[in-house]
Design a protein around this motif. Sequence first.
Motif, short mmCIF file in Angstrom:
data_model
loop_
_atom_site.label_atom_id
_atom_site.label_comp_id
_atom_site.label_asym_id
_atom_site.label_seq_id
_atom_site.Cartn_x
_atom_site.Cartn_y
_atom_site.Cartn_z
N TRP A 213 -39.06 8.59 45.89
CA TRP A 213 -39.80 9.54 46.85
C TRP A 213 -39.13 9.75 48.23
O TRP A 213 -38.50 8.90 48.76
CB TRP A 213 -41.08 9.42 47.14
N HIS A 214 -38.97 11.25 48.74
CA HIS A 214 -38.31 11.37 49.71
C HIS A 214 -39.32 11.08 50.87
O HIS A 214 -40.38 10.99 50.86
CB HIS A 214 -38.26 13.00 50.13
N PRO A 215 -38.78 10.40 52.06
CA PRO A 215 -39.69 10.05 53.08
C PRO A 215 -40.63 11.28 53.64
O PRO A 215 -42.04 10.67 53.79
CB PRO A 215 -38.60 9.65 54.15
N ARG B 193 -40.75 15.75 47.85
CA ARG B 193 -39.85 15.71 46.71
C ARG B 193 -39.39 14.46 46.29
O ARG B 193 -39.77 13.46 47.23
CB ARG B 193 -38.90 16.70 46.93
N PHE B 194 -38.90 14.31 45.17
CA PHE B 194 -38.36 12.95 44.74
C PHE B 194 -37.18 13.24 43.96
O PHE B 194 -37.00 14.28 43.43
CB PHE B 194 -39.45 12.27 43.74
N ALA B 195 -36.38 12.07 43.77
CA ALA B 195 -35.16 12.18 43.14
C ALA B 195 -35.00 11.27 42.06
O ALA B 195 -35.99 10.22 42.19
CB ALA B 195 -33.87 11.89 43.89
N VAL C 193 -33.20 16.37 41.80
CA VAL C 193 -34.09 16.47 42.75
C VAL C 193 -35.21 17.40 42.43
O VAL C 193 -34.89 18.22 41.76
CB VAL C 193 -33.61 16.78 44.23
N GLU D 19 -42.55 17.88 44.35
CA GLU D 19 -43.86 17.07 44.13
C GLU D 19 -44.60 17.53 42.97
O GLU D 19 -45.33 16.72 42.30
CB GLU D 19 -44.66 16.86 45.20
N GLY E 143 -35.23 10.64 56.44
CA GLY E 143 -35.51 11.84 55.40
C GLY E 143 -34.41 12.79 55.80
O GLY E 143 -34.50 14.14 55.64
N GLU E 144 -33.67 12.76 56.66
CA GLU E 144 -32.54 13.63 57.41
C GLU E 144 -31.63 14.18 56.40
O GLU E 144 -31.11 13.33 55.61
CB GLU E 144 -31.99 13.25 58.82
N TRP F 187 -32.94 7.59 49.79
CA TRP F 187 -33.04 8.44 50.90
C TRP F 187 -32.75 7.88 52.24
O TRP F 187 -32.81 6.82 52.45
CB TRP F 187 -34.45 9.27 50.66
N ARG F 188 -32.20 8.79 53.30
CA ARG F 188 -32.15 8.06 54.46
C ARG F 188 -33.34 8.05 55.06
O ARG F 188 -34.39 8.47 54.75
CB ARG F 188 -31.50 9.50 55.43
#
Length: 85
Positions: free
Chosen positions: A38-40, A44-46, A57, A60, A83-84, A79-80
Amino acid sequence: QRLVTSSWSDGKVRIWNLADESSTAVDAHDGPMQMVAWHPAGDRFASVGWEDRSVRVWSEEGAPIAKLDAPYRASGIAWRPRGEG
């Protein structure tokens, strides 16, 4: 929403809604998957496909956002932290 994802050997991502225990299957990859993250921000998720050598990508809800083809099989994704990007 409180959501959890799981990856499966058939190439599907299952999105689980913890509130009502319902789930939705997404045909994510051609063949087994390596992982889902999951993105922070939680919107969304990858997912990483083992056989099709792609990173995808998703929203949700499971709608496709992007696909990246890799020359090799990926063994993970992250993810960073904030989330940037």
